[in-house]
Write a protein that holds these residues in place. Structure first.
Motif, mmCIF file in Angstrom:
data_model
loop_
_atom_site.group_PDB
_atom_site.id
_atom_site.type_symbol
_atom_site.label_atom_id
_atom_site.label_comp_id
_atom_site.label_asym_id
_atom_site.label_seq_id
_atom_site.Cartn_x
_atom_site.Cartn_y
_atom_site.Cartn_z
ATOM 1 N N TYR A 121 0.854 -1.198 0.000
ATOM 2 C CA TYR A 121 0.000 0.000 0.000
ATOM 3 C C TYR A 121 0.890 1.249 0.000
ATOM 4 C CZ TYR A 121 1.281 -0.777 4.865
ATOM 5 O OH TYR A 121 1.985 -1.032 6.012
ATOM 6 N N GLY A 122 0.285 2.328 -0.288
ATOM 7 C CA GLY A 122 0.976 3.605 -0.175
ATOM 8 C C GLY A 122 0.950 4.079 1.270
ATOM 9 N N PHE A 123 1.840 4.989 1.584
ATOM 10 C CA PHE A 123 1.966 5.432 2.979
ATOM 11 C C PHE A 123 1.151 6.682 3.294
ATOM 12 C CE2 PHE A 123 6.139 3.370 2.034
ATOM 13 C CZ PHE A 123 5.923 2.249 2.810
ATOM 14 N N ALA A 124 0.401 7.173 2.294
ATOM 15 C CA ALA A 124 -0.307 8.445 2.494
ATOM 16 C C ALA A 124 -1.487 8.303 3.453
ATOM 17 C CB ALA A 124 -0.774 8.992 1.136
ATOM 18 N N PHE A 125 -2.226 7.180 3.326
ATOM 19 C CA PHE A 125 -3.470 7.057 4.103
ATOM 20 C C PHE A 125 -3.394 5.975 5.187
ATOM 21 C CE2 PHE A 125 -4.569 8.493 -0.190
ATOM 22 C CZ PHE A 125 -5.190 9.701 0.103
ATOM 23 N N THR A 126 -2.203 5.445 5.428
ATOM 24 C CA THR A 126 -2.041 4.397 6.447
ATOM 25 C C THR A 126 -1.156 4.908 7.575
ATOM 26 O OG1 THR A 126 -0.146 3.484 5.250
ATOM 27 C CG2 THR A 126 -2.301 2.537 4.775
ATOM 28 N N SER A 127 -1.264 4.230 8.715
ATOM 29 C CA SER A 127 -0.497 4.655 9.888
ATOM 30 C C SER A 127 0.808 3.867 9.989
ATOM 31 C CB SER A 127 -1.325 4.441 11.156
ATOM 32 O OG SER A 127 -1.517 3.055 11.375
ATOM 33 N N GLY A 128 1.725 4.409 10.778
ATOM 34 C CA GLY A 128 2.999 3.718 11.005
ATOM 35 C C GLY A 128 2.812 2.426 11.792
ATOM 36 N N ASP A 129 1.716 2.331 12.561
ATOM 37 C CA ASP A 129 1.458 1.104 13.313
ATOM 38 C C ASP A 129 1.195 -0.067 12.372
ATOM 39 O OD1 ASP A 129 1.636 2.285 15.890
ATOM 40 O OD2 ASP A 129 -0.357 3.161 15.584
ATOM 41 N N LEU A 130 0.534 0.198 11.235
ATOM 42 C CA LEU A 130 0.320 -0.865 10.252
ATOM 43 C C LEU A 130 1.648 -1.311 9.648
ATOM 44 C CD1 LEU A 130 -1.629 -2.637 8.658
ATOM 45 C CD2 LEU A 130 -1.860 -0.780 6.982
ATOM 46 N N ASP A 131 2.537 -0.352 9.394
ATOM 47 C CA ASP A 131 3.866 -0.699 8.881
ATOM 48 C C ASP A 131 4.600 -1.601 9.884
ATOM 49 O OD1 ASP A 131 3.149 1.006 6.889
ATOM 50 O OD2 ASP A 131 4.432 2.666 7.548
ATOM 51 N N ASP A 132 4.495 -1.260 11.152
ATOM 52 C CA ASP A 132 5.164 -2.061 12.190
ATOM 53 C C ASP A 132 4.583 -3.470 12.258
ATOM 54 O OD1 ASP A 132 6.724 0.111 12.821
ATOM 55 O OD2 ASP A 132 5.438 0.783 14.478
ATOM 56 N N ALA A 133 3.264 -3.577 12.092
ATOM 57 C CA ALA A 133 2.617 -4.887 12.146
ATOM 58 C C ALA A 133 3.066 -5.766 10.980
ATOM 59 C CB ALA A 133 1.094 -4.731 12.136
ATOM 60 N N VAL A 134 3.070 -5.191 9.774
ATOM 61 C CA VAL A 134 3.507 -5.953 8.591
ATOM 62 C C VAL A 134 4.968 -6.343 8.716
ATOM 63 C CG1 VAL A 134 3.872 -5.806 6.095
ATOM 64 C CG2 VAL A 134 1.770 -4.894 7.102
ATOM 65 N N LYS A 135 5.786 -5.408 9.190
ATOM 66 C CA LYS A 135 7.217 -5.704 9.354
ATOM 67 C C LYS A 135 7.428 -6.788 10.409
ATOM 68 C CE LYS A 135 11.587 -4.586 8.518
ATOM 69 N NZ LYS A 135 12.296 -5.525 9.364
ATOM 70 N N SER A 136 6.647 -6.784 11.470
ATOM 71 C CA SER A 136 6.774 -7.812 12.513
ATOM 72 C C SER A 136 6.484 -9.196 11.951
ATOM 73 C CB SER A 136 5.832 -7.510 13.673
ATOM 74 O OG SER A 136 6.153 -6.290 14.285
ATOM 75 N N LEU A 137 5.416 -9.297 11.140
ATOM 76 C CA LEU A 137 5.082 -10.596 10.543
ATOM 77 C C LEU A 137 6.142 -11.034 9.546
ATOM 78 C CD1 LEU A 137 1.219 -10.335 9.951
ATOM 79 C CD2 LEU A 137 2.435 -11.702 11.653
#
Length: 221
Positions: A121-137
């Motif tokens: 996804y693009g980073f414009a409409f998403t939060s950094g917490d979602l990035d952390d969750a995807v990176k954790s998995l």
């Protein structure tokens, strides 16, 4: 009980002695195999426990990040962001032989070598917490595959240990004792037959000597 079922002949005695040698050697080899399997199993079990704790901690952290991300984003945006993943994972399963047990070895490759492709996804409409969750998995994936590999290996080794243990017990408590009893029984019977034969031969000899003595007496009359 088994001794009464054997044929008390020298050929059978030779066969049982060979069987005893083979069974004794097989018993030692199986015991060595069982001990080595146990050592391998315990090593894997310890590794499995450490990996499971690490994987569970990683999944817990990812779930926490997803909950936080969901709280800060609308459900529609979250579903849209995760709808079409860019990265793909291909899993290959190979075998590794451990003491005649084929245990799995998992290897994986990704469609793209770019680490940022885990974000679909693009980073414009998403939060950094979602990035952390995807990176954790994404970070926990290799450990999850290794955990699955080790847990399956432990199951296969445990099954082989149980089969080997049953064979060792059968040799130790049934086959070897029955073979020894059969050897003892045949040896006793052969000794008994030999003594009986010697007694008969001595009686025949005495009868022949007595007959010869009577024959000489008749000649001198």
């Amino acid at each position: 009980m088994a001794a009464t079922q054997v044929n008390p002949t020298r050929m059978e005695l030779t066969r049982l002695k060979k069987k005893l040698v083979t069974a004794t050697r097989g018993h030692k080899l199986l015991k060595d195999k069982r001990d080595e399997l146990m050592r391998q199993f315990l090593d894997m079990a310890r590794e499995n426990m450490a990996l499971r704790e690490k994987v569970e901690a990683g999944i817990k952290a990812a779930n926490t990040n997803f909950v936080i991300a969901k709280a800060g984003m609308s459900e529609q945006i979250l579903h849209t962001a995760l709808m079409a993943p860019k990265q793909e994972v291909q899993l290959t399963c190979k075998d590794r032989n451990v003491m005649s047990v084929d245990i799995p070895v998992f290897e994986y490759t990704t469609k793209s070598a770019d680490e940022n492709d885990i974000y679909s996804y693009g980073f414009a409409f998403t939060s950094g917490d979602l990035d952390d969750a995807v990176k954790s998995l994404a970070d926990i994936l290799p450990d999850m595959l290794k955990l699955a590999e080790i847990e399956k290996s432990c199951q296969l080794l445990a099954s082989e240990i149980e089969k080997t243990r049953r064979r060792v017990n059968a040799l130790e408590h049934v086959i070897i004792p029955e073979t020894k009893e059969g050897i003892r029984y045949i040896s006793m019977k052969l000794d008994e037959n030999e003594r009986s034969t010697q007694v008969r031969l001595m009686k025949v000899k005495d009868m022949m000597l007595e007959e010869a003595h009577h024959y000489k007496e008749h000649q001198f009359e």
